[in-house]
Design a protein around this motif. Structure first.
Motif, PDB file in Angstrom:
ATOM      1  N   GLY A 117       0.941  -1.470   0.481  1.00  0.00           N
ATOM      2  CA  GLY A 117       0.045  -0.206  -0.101  1.00  0.00           C
ATOM      3  C   GLY A 117       0.761   1.383  -0.161  1.00  0.00           C
ATOM      4  O   GLY A 117      -0.226   2.547  -0.289  1.00  0.00           O
ATOM      5  N   GLN A 118       1.707   1.517   0.292  1.00  0.00           N
ATOM      6  CA  GLN A 118       2.873   1.831   0.237  1.00  0.00           C
ATOM      7  C   GLN A 118       3.372   2.550  -1.003  1.00  0.00           C
ATOM      8  O   GLN A 118       3.214   2.017  -2.062  1.00  0.00           O
ATOM      9  CB  GLN A 118       4.048   1.857   1.325  1.00  0.00           C
ATOM     10  N   LYS A 119       4.004   3.946  -1.468  1.00  0.00           N
ATOM     11  CA  LYS A 119       4.659   4.025  -2.212  1.00  0.00           C
ATOM     12  C   LYS A 119       6.496   4.411  -2.438  1.00  0.00           C
ATOM     13  O   LYS A 119       6.632   4.255  -1.031  1.00  0.00           O
ATOM     14  CB  LYS A 119       4.790   6.042  -2.966  1.00  0.00           C
ATOM     15  N   VAL A 120       7.107   3.216  -3.631  1.00  0.00           N
ATOM     16  CA  VAL A 120       8.650   3.288  -2.872  1.00  0.00           C
ATOM     17  C   VAL A 120       9.164   3.879  -4.523  1.00  0.00           C
ATOM     18  O   VAL A 120       8.326   4.180  -5.398  1.00  0.00           O
ATOM     19  CB  VAL A 120       8.925   1.801  -3.658  1.00  0.00           C
ATOM     20  N   THR A 121      10.299   4.675  -4.748  1.00  0.00           N
ATOM     21  CA  THR A 121      10.883   4.740  -5.585  1.00  0.00           C
ATOM     22  C   THR A 121      12.351   4.431  -6.218  1.00  0.00           C
ATOM     23  O   THR A 121      13.278   3.764  -4.996  1.00  0.00           O
ATOM     24  CB  THR A 121      11.325   6.285  -5.149  1.00  0.00           C
ATOM     25  N   ILE A 122      12.941   4.295  -7.514  1.00  0.00           N
ATOM     26  CA  ILE A 122      13.953   3.350  -7.702  1.00  0.00           C
ATOM     27  C   ILE A 122      14.645   4.952  -8.320  1.00  0.00           C
ATOM     28  O   ILE A 122      14.053   5.246  -9.651  1.00  0.00           O
ATOM     29  CB  ILE A 122      13.768   2.721  -8.475  1.00  0.00           C
ATOM     30  N   SER A 123      16.308   4.703  -7.813  1.00  0.00           N
ATOM     31  CA  SER A 123      16.259   5.809  -8.764  1.00  0.00           C
ATOM     32  C   SER A 123      17.479   5.294 -10.092  1.00  0.00           C
ATOM     33  O   SER A 123      17.947   4.306  -9.282  1.00  0.00           O
ATOM     34  CB  SER A 123      17.668   6.939  -7.797  1.00  0.00           C
ATOM     35  N   ASP A 183      -1.358   2.547 -13.848  1.00  0.00           N
ATOM     36  CA  ASP A 183      -0.844   4.479 -13.051  1.00  0.00           C
ATOM     37  C   ASP A 183      -0.270   4.124 -12.165  1.00  0.00           C
ATOM     38  O   ASP A 183       0.340   5.453 -11.608  1.00  0.00           O
ATOM     39  CB  ASP A 183      -1.883   5.336 -13.723  1.00  0.00           C
ATOM     40  N   ARG A 184      -0.318   2.959 -11.480  1.00  0.00           N
ATOM     41  CA  ARG A 184       0.874   2.977 -10.212  1.00  0.00           C
ATOM     42  C   ARG A 184       2.032   3.440 -10.303  1.00  0.00           C
ATOM     43  O   ARG A 184       2.776   3.470 -10.048  1.00  0.00           O
ATOM     44  CB  ARG A 184       0.093   1.712  -9.342  1.00  0.00           C
ATOM     45  N   PHE A 185       2.365   3.156 -11.645  1.00  0.00           N
ATOM     46  CA  PHE A 185       3.881   3.067 -12.230  1.00  0.00           C
ATOM     47  C   PHE A 185       4.001   4.541 -12.939  1.00  0.00           C
ATOM     48  O   PHE A 185       2.702   4.747 -13.591  1.00  0.00           O
ATOM     49  CB  PHE A 185       4.009   1.579 -12.777  1.00  0.00           C
ATOM     50  N   GLY A 221       8.266   5.642  -9.059  1.00  0.00           N
ATOM     51  CA  GLY A 221       7.726   5.157  -8.754  1.00  0.00           C
ATOM     52  C   GLY A 221       7.150   4.475  -8.970  1.00  0.00           C
ATOM     53  O   GLY A 221       5.745   4.205  -9.439  1.00  0.00           O
ATOM     54  N   ILE A 222       6.030   3.389  -7.612  1.00  0.00           N
ATOM     55  CA  ILE A 222       5.192   2.755  -7.858  1.00  0.00           C
ATOM     56  C   ILE A 222       4.176   3.138  -6.639  1.00  0.00           C
ATOM     57  O   ILE A 222       4.825   3.274  -5.144  1.00  0.00           O
ATOM     58  CB  ILE A 222       6.183   1.508  -7.653  1.00  0.00           C
ATOM     59  N   THR A 223       3.229   3.500  -6.373  1.00  0.00           N
ATOM     60  CA  THR A 223       1.917   3.693  -5.393  1.00  0.00           C
ATOM     61  C   THR A 223       1.270   2.580  -5.126  1.00  0.00           C
ATOM     62  O   THR A 223       1.578   1.570  -6.629  1.00  0.00           O
ATOM     63  CB  THR A 223       1.234   4.704  -5.755  1.00  0.00           C
ATOM     64  N   GLY A 224       0.517   2.350  -4.134  1.00  0.00           N
ATOM     65  CA  GLY A 224       0.073   0.589  -3.617  1.00  0.00           C
ATOM     66  C   GLY A 224       0.694  -0.444  -3.793  1.00  0.00           C
ATOM     67  O   GLY A 224      -0.103  -0.926  -4.847  1.00  0.00           O
ATOM     68  N   LEU A 225       1.661  -0.306  -3.154  1.00  0.00           N
ATOM     69  CA  LEU A 225       2.059  -1.657  -3.799  1.00  0.00           C
ATOM     70  C   LEU A 225       1.322  -2.670  -3.324  1.00  0.00           C
ATOM     71  O   LEU A 225       1.118  -2.820  -2.304  1.00  0.00           O
ATOM     72  CB  LEU A 225       3.634  -1.319  -2.433  1.00  0.00           C
ATOM     73  N   GLN A 226       1.972  -3.510  -4.228  1.00  0.00           N
ATOM     74  CA  GLN A 226       1.349  -5.027  -4.098  1.00  0.00           C
ATOM     75  C   GLN A 226       2.196  -5.882  -3.762  1.00  0.00           C
ATOM     76  O   GLN A 226       3.294  -5.620  -4.782  1.00  0.00           O
ATOM     77  CB  GLN A 226       0.054  -5.379  -5.196  1.00  0.00           C
TER      78      GLN A 226
END
Lengths: 110, 122
Positions: free
Chosen positions: A15-21, A61-63, A75-80
């Motif tokens: 459910g959280q968000k993560v970013t990858i650089s 669009d979570r990606f 960015g990835i939101t609403g992690l599953q």
């Protein structure tokens, strides 16, 4: 040693968000479009983002993707839990005259 | 829906030539507009691009592998192939074929085969 630099791993809760650089230089990210790929365990890579921030048909669009200068971010939101995978950035390097990829980032959804 | 499927030997002896074929379905290589690439992934490692071919037969190879790589196309069979000569254990990898889009500054792989593991060993 990959031309593009990615963190080896990232993690976040469902459910959280993560970013990858993805960090590069003027010869690659700085002057070319970036693409991102998701590789689920034991499968082929799948295109997630192209032209820095465009999603192919069927990618939720979570990606999202963005680029600033010589760095790009996925960015990835609403992690599953199904998002657990390796993620790679890629682009063309005008100096090397070669396709270059990042070393990959393993996403763990805790 | 474009699909790609790699085929070829899973075991190659050192110093010999690796040969793989990619069969494309759901789209014609001859229609143009796309480049047809080979990419490999060493066990537990990242992605390495090998090179591409266009339907016309025009090719471009990664500088790091250029001296040992040949990519060819058979438009009548809708296939393209990879030859990698003088292989060593360092060429052990999963080999993928993929469709590549190239434009001004834009570049990405939108369809991939499932990949085939090639092991170099005597």
């Amino acid at each position: 040693q990959s031309v593009l630099t990615q963190p080896p791993s990232v993690s976040a809760a469902p459910g959280q968000k993560v970013t990858i650089s993805c960090s590069g230089s003027s010869s690659n990210i700085g002057n070319n479009y970036v693409s991102w790929y998701q590789q689920l365990p034991g499968t082929a890579p799948k295109l997630l983002i192209y032209d820095n921030n465009r999603r192919p048909s069927g990618i939720p669009d979570r990606f999202s993707g963005s680029k600033s200068g010589t760095s790009a971010t996925l960015g990835i939101t609403g992690l599953q839990t199904g998002d657990e995978a390796d993620y790679y950035c890629g682009t063309w390097d005008s100096s090397l005259s070669d396709v270059v990829f990042g070393g990959g980032t393993k996403l763990t959804v805790l | 829906q474009v699909q790609l499927q790699e085929s070829g030997p899973g075991l190659v002896k050192p110093s010999q030539t690796l040969f793989l074929t990619c069969t494309v379905s759901g789209g014609s290589i001859s229609s143009g507009g796309y480049y047809w690439s080979w990419i490999r992934q060493h066990p537990g490692k990242g992605l390495e691009w090998i090179g591409y071919i266009y339907y016309s037969g025009s090719t471009y190879y990664s500088p790091s592998l250029k001296s040992r790589v040949t990519i060819s196309v058979d438009t009548s069979e809708n296939q393209f192939s990879l030859k990698l000569s003088s292989v060593t254990a360092a060429d052990t990898a999963v080999y993928y074929c993929a469709r590549e889009t190239r434009a001004a500054g834009a570049h990405y792989f939108d369809y991939w085969g499932q990949g085939t593991l090639v092991t170099v060993s005597s």
